[in-house]
Design a protein around this motif. Sequence first.
Motif, PDB file in Angstrom:
ATOM      1  N   GLY A  93       0.982  -1.277  -0.119  1.00 29.75           N
ATOM      2  CA  GLY A  93       0.106   0.437   0.068  1.00 29.75           C
ATOM      3  C   GLY A  93       0.730   1.245   0.128  1.00 29.75           C
ATOM      4  N   GLY A  94      -0.088   2.262   0.813  1.00 34.70           N
ATOM      5  CA  GLY A  94       1.134   3.725   0.647  1.00 34.70           C
ATOM      6  C   GLY A  94       0.510   4.547   0.153  1.00 34.70           C
ATOM      7  N   ALA A  95       1.260   5.705  -0.505  1.00 37.35           N
ATOM      8  CA  ALA A  95       0.386   6.791  -1.338  1.00 37.35           C
ATOM      9  C   ALA A  95       0.693   6.528  -3.160  1.00 37.35           C
ATOM     10  N   THR A  96       2.099   5.291  -3.192  1.00 38.32           N
ATOM     11  CA  THR A  96       2.324   4.973  -4.498  1.00 38.32           C
ATOM     12  C   THR A  96       1.964   3.155  -4.285  1.00 38.32           C
ATOM     13  N   PRO A  97       0.670   2.921  -4.245  1.00 40.31           N
ATOM     14  CA  PRO A  97       0.646   1.307  -4.155  1.00 40.31           C
ATOM     15  C   PRO A  97       1.071   0.766  -5.061  1.00 40.31           C
ATOM     16  N   VAL A  98       1.047  -0.708  -5.461  1.00 39.43           N
ATOM     17  CA  VAL A  98       1.945  -1.608  -6.216  1.00 39.43           C
ATOM     18  C   VAL A  98       1.433  -3.527  -6.233  1.00 39.43           C
ATOM     19  N   ALA A  99       1.365  -3.594  -7.291  1.00 38.31           N
ATOM     20  CA  ALA A  99       0.938  -5.178  -7.358  1.00 38.31           C
ATOM     21  C   ALA A  99       2.342  -5.929  -7.470  1.00 38.31           C
ATOM     22  N   SER A 107      -0.729  -1.364   5.823  1.00 32.57           N
ATOM     23  CA  SER A 107      -0.723  -2.066   5.452  1.00 32.57           C
ATOM     24  C   SER A 107      -1.654  -2.574   4.701  1.00 32.57           C
ATOM     25  N   VAL A 108      -2.091  -3.179   3.501  1.00 36.30           N
ATOM     26  CA  VAL A 108      -3.319  -3.772   2.976  1.00 36.30           C
ATOM     27  C   VAL A 108      -3.868  -4.735   2.906  1.00 36.30           C
ATOM     28  N   ALA A 109      -4.989  -4.214   3.351  1.00 37.53           N
ATOM     29  CA  ALA A 109      -6.494  -6.281   3.223  1.00 37.53           C
ATOM     30  C   ALA A 109      -6.454  -6.088   1.246  1.00 37.53           C
ATOM     31  N   VAL A 110      -6.196  -7.406   1.518  1.00 34.58           N
ATOM     32  CA  VAL A 110      -6.791  -8.315  -0.165  1.00 34.58           C
ATOM     33  C   VAL A 110      -7.851  -9.244  -0.233  1.00 34.58           C
ATOM     34  N   GLY A 111      -8.821  -8.887  -0.968  1.00 34.26           N
ATOM     35  CA  GLY A 111     -10.463  -9.393  -0.766  1.00 34.26           C
ATOM     36  C   GLY A 111      -9.954 -10.016  -2.110  1.00 34.26           C
ATOM     37  N   ASP A 112     -11.854 -11.122  -3.073  1.00 35.17           N
ATOM     38  CA  ASP A 112     -11.379 -11.335  -4.245  1.00 35.17           C
ATOM     39  C   ASP A 112     -10.995 -10.661  -5.165  1.00 35.17           C
ATOM     40  N   GLU A 113     -11.688  -9.077  -5.078  1.00 37.51           N
ATOM     41  CA  GLU A 113     -11.927  -8.344  -6.148  1.00 37.51           C
ATOM     42  C   GLU A 113     -11.347  -7.329  -6.129  1.00 37.51           C
ATOM     43  N   ARG A 114     -10.834  -7.227  -4.644  1.00 38.27           N
ATOM     44  CA  ARG A 114      -9.818  -5.455  -3.863  1.00 38.27           C
ATOM     45  C   ARG A 114      -9.053  -5.815  -3.011  1.00 38.27           C
ATOM     46  N   VAL A 115      -8.386  -4.345  -3.556  1.00 38.61           N
ATOM     47  CA  VAL A 115      -7.526  -4.207  -2.768  1.00 38.61           C
ATOM     48  C   VAL A 115      -7.566  -3.053  -1.731  1.00 38.61           C
ATOM     49  N   ASP A 151      -4.361  10.482   4.620  1.00 41.20           N
ATOM     50  CA  ASP A 151      -5.292  11.343   4.416  1.00 41.20           C
ATOM     51  C   ASP A 151      -7.332  10.710   5.262  1.00 41.20           C
ATOM     52  N   GLU A 152      -6.177   9.807   6.225  1.00 40.31           N
ATOM     53  CA  GLU A 152      -7.399   8.983   6.987  1.00 40.31           C
ATOM     54  C   GLU A 152      -8.586   8.843   5.928  1.00 40.31           C
ATOM     55  N   ARG A 153      -8.613   7.916   4.868  1.00 38.30           N
ATOM     56  CA  ARG A 153      -9.216   7.803   4.052  1.00 38.30           C
ATOM     57  C   ARG A 153      -9.133   5.470   3.801  1.00 38.30           C
ATOM     58  N   LEU A 154      -9.986   5.556   3.735  1.00 34.32           N
ATOM     59  CA  LEU A 154     -10.342   4.535   2.939  1.00 34.32           C
ATOM     60  C   LEU A 154     -10.208   3.966   1.651  1.00 34.32           C
ATOM     61  N   VAL A 155      -9.433   3.608   0.785  1.00 33.83           N
ATOM     62  CA  VAL A 155      -9.554   3.601  -0.581  1.00 33.83           C
ATOM     63  C   VAL A 155      -9.363   2.240  -1.332  1.00 33.83           C
ATOM     64  N   ALA A 156     -10.358   1.491  -2.043  1.00 34.57           N
ATOM     65  CA  ALA A 156     -10.423   0.826  -2.375  1.00 34.57           C
ATOM     66  C   ALA A 156      -9.991   0.376  -4.142  1.00 34.57           C
ATOM     67  N   LEU A 157      -9.164  -0.859  -4.453  1.00 36.29           N
ATOM     68  CA  LEU A 157      -8.277  -0.343  -6.148  1.00 36.29           C
ATOM     69  C   LEU A 157      -9.280  -1.545  -6.616  1.00 36.29           C
ATOM     70  N   ASP A 158      -9.496  -1.930  -7.384  1.00 39.02           N
ATOM     71  CA  ASP A 158      -9.875  -3.160  -8.419  1.00 39.02           C
ATOM     72  C   ASP A 158      -7.904  -3.807  -8.171  1.00 39.02           C
ATOM     73  N   ARG A 159      -8.401  -5.396  -7.594  1.00 38.78           N
ATOM     74  CA  ARG A 159      -6.743  -6.010  -7.621  1.00 38.78           C
ATOM     75  C   ARG A 159      -6.656  -6.771  -9.375  1.00 38.78           C
TER      76      ARG A 159
END
Length: 437
Positions: A275-281, A319-327, A333-341
């Motif tokens: 995770g972080g400001a520039t998340p990466v896979a 750290s990130v949480a990784v589900g079936d479709e979302r990271v 900035d005290e936001r939760l952000v969901a990314l497409d896996r």
Amino acid sequence: MRPISRRGVLGTCGAALAFGAGCLGDGTDDEANGDGNGSAAESGTWPSFRGGPSNAAVADVDGFDEEPAERWTVDLPATPGTAAIADGTAYLAAGSRLSAIDLSNGDERWTVALEGARTGSPAIAEDAVVCPDAEGLLVVDHEGNDRRHVPYDGATTARLTAQQQAGPSVPSSPTVVDGTAYVGTPAGDLVAIGLADGAVTWRSPATDGWASLARQRQTAGGVTSPAVADGRVVVGTEAGIAAFDAADGSSEWTHDTERAVRSAPAVVDGAVYVGGATPVALAADSGEIQWGGKGTASLSLQATGESVRRQELPPMAPSVAVGDERVVRHDSDERLVALDRSDGSERWGAPLEEVESLSRSVGSAGTAQYAPSWSSPVIAGDAVVVGTTAGVVAVSLADGAGLWRLPTDSRVVASPAVADGAIVVGDGSGTVRALEA
């Protein structure tokens, strides 16, 4: 044994301070804990910091789309880390002690002293509970007996003084797979410790070559909590992300980033997520970028003006949480952000202050002051749960809509542990709460 101070409050949590809960399970299921598929709750356990060796932080539970009820609270002498949970017991490290708490009522089952202050959260093995401190790894059985302390060794300790001059160490919690505990040391090594013989199996200097850069920046150069999957150990370091062979500690690949990595990588289905400001896979077998990581660059081992300037950017945490479709990530900035896996595109962003209106008790001003928290989110069924400076917040995994917020006396830095329809989490005042759906 006299129970820890607790308040046996059951029912909904309105004006009450609330937020954690318990889980049950045996903690020994290899499929749930060792294959890197992201599921930590199939065996009803939360065996380590991020729910299992993959660090995916996912629990297959129902009911947390509604405000939970408080089962119990206990008061520990210092800020606790994340709970490890199995067999009806929550194991929590706070200050210089490790405690076992009965999940049904919050009673203390046992407490043992660490050799020094904890440097991470405990983890559960089949026959042991392990917890790191600055000098080594405490190993006890599930009843708190058969105490052993495995030192990281003199070479690591000798480098610790120089490393600590750069700043506080990066917390690293152990990950246990097949009787071996993998953990980062405060000096910047990654070590594997065999629990059967209580000895260091191998050691890899994960931050070698970057110590001078860490000292130049007056930051830590430690190693994050490891993810272990498919015979590979992946960690974050001052320089980026590194993968090692789990059998002998040999380096497999490294990926340099423009930010220090403080968050524990997650390894799910052959991919590494940070995770972080520039998340990466990244591809787990090669370290090649699959998506994200914009602005990453190879950094010189010398502390040049350019490399120091880049490294002054905020570190990649939590750290990130990784589900079936979302990271899902918790940003600065005290936001939760969901990314497409699949491609890293943003699916939704949820400013956590907007969840404030869901609370029944928000203080005289009616609002809360938020600041960056190090709590990492967990996916609990259809909800995402995370700690903030104002309490514990849950939003919908589907669209980020606010679900509930439970206020606490102090900021919540620890990450929740979730299993068997319950959550356990502690705040900065040392209060641990158990919530149930």
